[in-house]
Design a protein around this motif. Sequence first.
Motif, PDB file in Angstrom:
ATOM      1  N   LYS A  63       0.836  -1.210   0.000  1.00  0.00           N
ATOM      2  CA  LYS A  63       0.000   0.000   0.000  1.00  0.00           C
ATOM      3  C   LYS A  63       0.864   1.250   0.000  1.00  0.00           C
ATOM      4  O   LYS A  63       0.614   2.191  -0.764  1.00  0.00           O
ATOM      5  N   MET A  64       1.874   1.270   0.854  1.00  0.00           N
ATOM      6  CA  MET A  64       2.752   2.427   0.943  1.00  0.00           C
ATOM      7  C   MET A  64       3.416   2.707  -0.409  1.00  0.00           C
ATOM      8  O   MET A  64       3.424   3.849  -0.878  1.00  0.00           O
ATOM      9  N   LEU A  65       3.943   1.675  -1.032  1.00  0.00           N
ATOM     10  CA  LEU A  65       4.653   1.843  -2.304  1.00  0.00           C
ATOM     11  C   LEU A  65       3.715   2.192  -3.456  1.00  0.00           C
ATOM     12  O   LEU A  65       4.172   2.702  -4.486  1.00  0.00           O
ATOM     13  N   ARG A  66       2.425   1.945  -3.286  1.00  0.00           N
ATOM     14  CA  ARG A  66       1.439   2.312  -4.309  1.00  0.00           C
ATOM     15  C   ARG A  66       0.803   3.667  -4.023  1.00  0.00           C
ATOM     16  O   ARG A  66      -0.173   4.049  -4.671  1.00  0.00           O
ATOM     17  N   GLY A  67       1.355   4.384  -3.044  1.00  0.00           N
ATOM     18  CA  GLY A  67       0.881   5.744  -2.786  1.00  0.00           C
ATOM     19  C   GLY A  67      -0.200   5.868  -1.741  1.00  0.00           C
ATOM     20  O   GLY A  67      -0.738   6.953  -1.539  1.00  0.00           O
ATOM     21  N   MET A  68      -0.518   4.781  -1.084  1.00  0.00           N
ATOM     22  CA  MET A  68      -1.541   4.826  -0.039  1.00  0.00           C
ATOM     23  C   MET A  68      -0.876   4.940   1.328  1.00  0.00           C
ATOM     24  O   MET A  68      -0.855   3.988   2.110  1.00  0.00           O
ATOM     25  N   PHE A  69      -0.304   6.109   1.582  1.00  0.00           N
ATOM     26  CA  PHE A  69       0.444   6.310   2.820  1.00  0.00           C
ATOM     27  C   PHE A  69      -0.143   7.427   3.677  1.00  0.00           C
ATOM     28  O   PHE A  69       0.490   7.899   4.611  1.00  0.00           O
ATOM     29  N   ARG A  70      -1.349   7.832   3.399  1.00  0.00           N
ATOM     30  CA  ARG A  70      -1.989   8.936   4.118  1.00  0.00           C
ATOM     31  C   ARG A  70      -2.030   8.699   5.626  1.00  0.00           C
ATOM     32  O   ARG A  70      -1.812   9.608   6.405  1.00  0.00           O
ATOM     33  N   THR A  71      -2.285   7.462   6.037  1.00  0.00           N
ATOM     34  CA  THR A  71      -2.418   7.189   7.468  1.00  0.00           C
ATOM     35  C   THR A  71      -1.065   7.019   8.161  1.00  0.00           C
ATOM     36  O   THR A  71      -1.010   6.991   9.387  1.00  0.00           O
TER      37      THR A  71
END
Length: 112
Positions: A63-71
Amino acid sequence: MTLMVKMDKGSGNVFADLGYRDAETHKVKAGLVRRIEKLIDARGLTQVEAADILGMSQPDVSKMLRGMFRTMTIDRLMDCLLALGEDVEIMAKTPKRSSGATKRGKLTVVAA
């Protein structure tokens, strides 16, 4: 037929250009994640191996590497860099401004 396209120059922060609240923080996080991804790639790590080093699950690494790092917090992302053997330096400085007006400072990440 000629097609005319209007283009606006960006601010240098795509998150601000898209109207995100806390755009500076998003930009910093994106820079940290980009550095983490480069380190993982340079070492030839799988996501499972990276997850073990970073102390998170493989799905969270994905998730982080796909840009889902908001949280994820900036602190957590800096911990990831430390786990990968990087030095992390935080610096505060007074900006050079021409007027005496008080203005919100700018958050910047420098990734080698």
